[in-house]
Design an enzyme around this catalytic site. Structure first.
Site, PDB file in Angstrom:
ATOM      1  N   GLY A  80       0.750  -1.240   0.000  1.00 36.01           N
ATOM      2  CA  GLY A  80       0.000   0.000   0.000  1.00 36.01           C
ATOM      3  C   GLY A  80       0.782   1.294   0.000  1.00 36.01           C
ATOM      4  O   GLY A  80       0.203   2.368  -0.170  1.00 36.01           O
ATOM      5  N   GLU A 137       3.718  -6.856   1.763  1.00 35.87           N
ATOM      6  CA  GLU A 137       3.339  -7.179   0.386  1.00 35.87           C
ATOM      7  C   GLU A 137       3.379  -5.946  -0.514  1.00 35.87           C
ATOM      8  O   GLU A 137       2.375  -5.579  -1.114  1.00 35.87           O
ATOM      9  CB  GLU A 137       1.914  -7.748   0.358  1.00 35.87           C
ATOM     10  CG  GLU A 137       1.707  -8.958   1.240  1.00 35.87           C
ATOM     11  CD  GLU A 137       0.238  -9.380   1.323  1.00 35.87           C
ATOM     12  OE1 GLU A 137      -0.011 -10.529   1.698  1.00 35.87           O
ATOM     13  OE2 GLU A 137      -0.642  -8.558   1.013  1.00 35.87           O
ATOM     14  N   PRO A 138       4.517  -5.291  -0.630  1.00 33.51           N
ATOM     15  CA  PRO A 138       4.551  -4.089  -1.457  1.00 33.51           C
ATOM     16  C   PRO A 138       4.505  -4.425  -2.951  1.00 33.51           C
ATOM     17  O   PRO A 138       5.140  -5.381  -3.403  1.00 33.51           O
ATOM     18  CB  PRO A 138       5.894  -3.451  -1.092  1.00 33.51           C
ATOM     19  CG  PRO A 138       6.758  -4.596  -0.668  1.00 33.51           C
ATOM     20  CD  PRO A 138       5.831  -5.629  -0.059  1.00 33.51           C
ATOM     21  N   TYR A 161      -9.214   5.647 -13.016  1.00 34.07           N
ATOM     22  CA  TYR A 161      -9.221   6.318 -11.714  1.00 34.07           C
ATOM     23  C   TYR A 161      -9.080   7.833 -11.828  1.00 34.07           C
ATOM     24  O   TYR A 161      -8.987   8.510 -10.806  1.00 34.07           O
ATOM     25  CB  TYR A 161      -8.038   5.843 -10.851  1.00 34.07           C
ATOM     26  CG  TYR A 161      -7.821   4.373 -10.688  1.00 34.07           C
ATOM     27  CD1 TYR A 161      -8.792   3.559 -10.102  1.00 34.07           C
ATOM     28  CD2 TYR A 161      -6.614   3.787 -11.071  1.00 34.07           C
ATOM     29  CE1 TYR A 161      -8.555   2.203  -9.913  1.00 34.07           C
ATOM     30  CE2 TYR A 161      -6.382   2.431 -10.880  1.00 34.07           C
ATOM     31  CZ  TYR A 161      -7.363   1.646 -10.304  1.00 34.07           C
ATOM     32  OH  TYR A 161      -7.116   0.323 -10.123  1.00 34.07           O
ATOM     33  N   CYS A 209     -11.160   4.868 -29.617  1.00 30.52           N
ATOM     34  CA  CYS A 209     -12.386   5.581 -29.962  1.00 30.52           C
ATOM     35  C   CYS A 209     -13.291   5.721 -28.752  1.00 30.52           C
ATOM     36  O   CYS A 209     -14.377   5.130 -28.678  1.00 30.52           O
ATOM     37  CB  CYS A 209     -13.087   4.868 -31.105  1.00 30.52           C
ATOM     38  SG  CYS A 209     -12.097   4.990 -32.592  1.00 30.52           S
ATOM     39  N   GLU A 210     -12.822   6.464 -27.777  1.00 33.08           N
ATOM     40  CA  GLU A 210     -13.579   6.781 -26.564  1.00 33.08           C
ATOM     41  C   GLU A 210     -13.116   8.166 -26.132  1.00 33.08           C
ATOM     42  O   GLU A 210     -11.904   8.446 -26.132  1.00 33.08           O
ATOM     43  CB  GLU A 210     -13.236   5.814 -25.423  1.00 33.08           C
ATOM     44  CG  GLU A 210     -13.520   4.365 -25.698  1.00 33.08           C
ATOM     45  CD  GLU A 210     -14.861   3.881 -25.150  1.00 33.08           C
ATOM     46  OE1 GLU A 210     -15.546   4.665 -24.468  1.00 33.08           O
ATOM     47  OE2 GLU A 210     -15.197   2.730 -25.433  1.00 33.08           O
TER      48      GLU A 210
HETATM   49  C1  LIG Z   1      -2.797  -5.233  -4.425  1.00 35.67           C
HETATM   50  C2  LIG Z   1      -2.387  -5.881  -3.177  1.00 35.67           C
HETATM   51  C3  LIG Z   1      -1.140  -5.590  -2.602  1.00 35.67           C
HETATM   52  C4  LIG Z   1      -0.188  -4.578  -3.189  1.00 35.67           C
HETATM   53  O1  LIG Z   1      -0.605  -3.282  -2.985  1.00 35.67           O
HETATM   54  P1  LIG Z   1       0.333  -2.044  -3.416  1.00 35.67           P
HETATM   55  O2  LIG Z   1      -0.478  -0.865  -3.128  1.00 35.67           O
HETATM   56  O3  LIG Z   1       0.625  -2.208  -4.854  1.00 35.67           O
HETATM   57  O4  LIG Z   1       1.560  -2.116  -2.572  1.00 35.67           O
HETATM   58  C5  LIG Z   1      -0.798  -6.259  -1.454  1.00 35.67           C
HETATM   59  N1  LIG Z   1      -1.615  -7.172  -0.886  1.00 35.67           N
HETATM   60  C6  LIG Z   1      -2.833  -7.475  -1.414  1.00 35.67           C
HETATM   61  C7  LIG Z   1      -3.669  -8.480  -0.764  1.00 35.67           C
HETATM   62  C8  LIG Z   1      -3.247  -6.831  -2.569  1.00 35.67           C
HETATM   63  O5  LIG Z   1      -4.440  -7.124  -3.074  1.00 35.67           O
END
Ligand SMILES: *Cc1c(COP(=O)(O)O)cnc(C)c1O
Length: 417
Positions: free
Chosen positions: A243, A278-279, A321, A346-347
């Protein structure tokens, strides 16, 4: 110079933009456009920054951000695990050299076939998102004579203060299990013979520039950890998801992995579990750019349109987004113009940049769209029958095409008229 703040490997030299030592004018001419270019050194540096800030943690690179095999290979070389959200991503992570015992698997809609595949590969941990999923996993594990290691993905109900479409940790979102219900779910899961409860998982959202929601979420998780411990449920892994935000706008101030560690680690004092991160975006995002070629210039209603060969089929984020991506000219120039940079789709929504000041460009010049290394190519499509772009990795002055450009026949290969 602002360019360096996107990536230290991005610079103008001899009148042309260079990335990780490679002249992008030359690269674009040789490989063609649109082309995604990823800097190996940038990606390595980001992973190393995480490893330095979180010494004992498992860095599970979120492959959905950029699943190019060359990028996964770099993550594997740097000792990363993988965070995956489908069977296909597990398959890819393994192909890219990430060992199964470093793979975690989240996702609200895992199919039986995907769960069975993950069981066969004996991945580190399933991040379960519902009670029903845990029951099904128990049955499937039984049929294989295995025990599935799980974490429950809890939803800590914190507001990540990011774009609503990428906020995942709010009560109303489809992700995870309400943290107030978690204890019951853990008790039930622990009683299942083919489930081994090993972790707590959460992921609150993406592109976080303010880190206080992380602190809030981790406090709630530590509280749950203690309650579980009191119930005799031993937690080996605390997985706090990804995140961390990256730089999109020139004025963005971006937190580092060290900033995240400073918030998170003090709250984990006394917790005897391995930390997993989990980056995704923060590993690859600023390490990638999309190069596109100017096709036509058109003036309409006092507005200059620069029409390029990349559209929202290549980079969906602006259309999906409303995201800002900084755009610069590959050829260095002095004279400036204000224009809209638009794609060929074409949008009406196929706009890559609105009201941008860029160097004056001519037909066949190239533009570089920055911060495109994450959620770029992976979201691309064949809309308008457009082949997907090539992907190239640059490193110390040389480049390698890791995924060639598709052609028309590739797109229709499985169709029978
Ligand atoms: C998408 C996701 C991430 C990665 O998020 P980032 O914002 O790209 O760091 C990590 N864990 C899970 C479960 C996700 O769905």
């Amino acid at each position: 110079m602002v360019l360096k703040e996107y990536s230290p490997y991005l610079e103008y030299k001899d009148g042309a933009l260079h990335f990780d030592g490679v002249n992008l004018l030359k690269l674009a001419k040789e490989v063609g456009t649109p082309v995604y270019v990823y800097s190996a050194n940038h990606i390595r540096d980001q992973i190393r920054a995480y490893k330095k800030a979180f010494l004992d943690a498992l860095i599970a690179y979120a492959v959905k951000a950029n699943f190019n095999l060359g990028v996964i290979k770099i993550a594997a070389e740097e000792g990363c695990g993988a965070d995956t959200v489908s069977g296909g991503e597990i398959y890819r992570a393994l192909k890219g050299g990430i060992p199964a015992d470093k793979i975690v698997y989240a996702g609200v809609g895992k199919t039986d076939q995907e769960l069975l595949f993950a069981l066969e590969e004996d991945i580190l941990m399933f991040n379960a998102e519902s009670e029903m999923e845990i029951e099904v996993l128990n049955e499937l594990a039984k049929s294989k004579g295995k025990k599935a290691r799980i974490a429950v993905r809890v939803n800590p109900d914190v507001d990540p203060k990011t774009h609503p479409k990428i906020a995942t940790g709010l009560k109303k979102s489809k992700f995870g299990i309400d943290i107030h219900k978690a204890l019951e779910v853990y008790k039930r899961a622990s009683s299942l013979p083919n489930i081994e409860v090993v972790g707590i998982h959460c992921h609150i959202g993406s592109q976080l520039l303010d880190l206080s929601p992380f602190g809030e979420a981790v406090e709630k998780i530590v509280d749950l950890y203690k309650r579980l411990k009191a119930e005799g449920i031993d937690i080996k892994y605390i997985d706090i998801g990804g995140g961390l935000g990256i730089k999109y706008k020139p004025e963005d101030r971006v937190p580092t992995p060290q900033d995240l560690a400073d918030i998170v680690l003090p709250k984990l004092k006394g917790v005897e579990a391995q930390l997993i991160l989990e980056p995704g975006r923060s590993i690859a995002g600023n390490g990638g750019i999309l190069i596109t070629q100017v096709q036509f210039l058109k003036e309409k209603d006092d507005k200059l349109f620069v029409i390029v060969d990349a559209g929202f089929n290549d980079l969906l984020r602006p259309a999906m987004y409303g995201s800002y991506h900084h755009i610069v000219s590959v050829r260095e120039g002095k004279e400036k113009v204000v224009c809209d940079i638009v794609g060929p789709i074409c949008e009406t929504g196929d706009i890559l940049g609105e009201n941008r000041e860029i160097c004056k460009v001519e037909r066949k010049d190239y533009l570089a769209i920055l911060s495109a290394g994450a959620y770029g190519f992976v979201m691309s499509s064949h809309y308008n029958m457009r082949p997907r772009a090539a992907e190239v990795i640059v490193e110390n002055g040389s480049y390698k095409v890791t995924r060639p450009r598709e052609n028309w026949d590739y797109i229709i290969w499985e169709e029978t008229p």
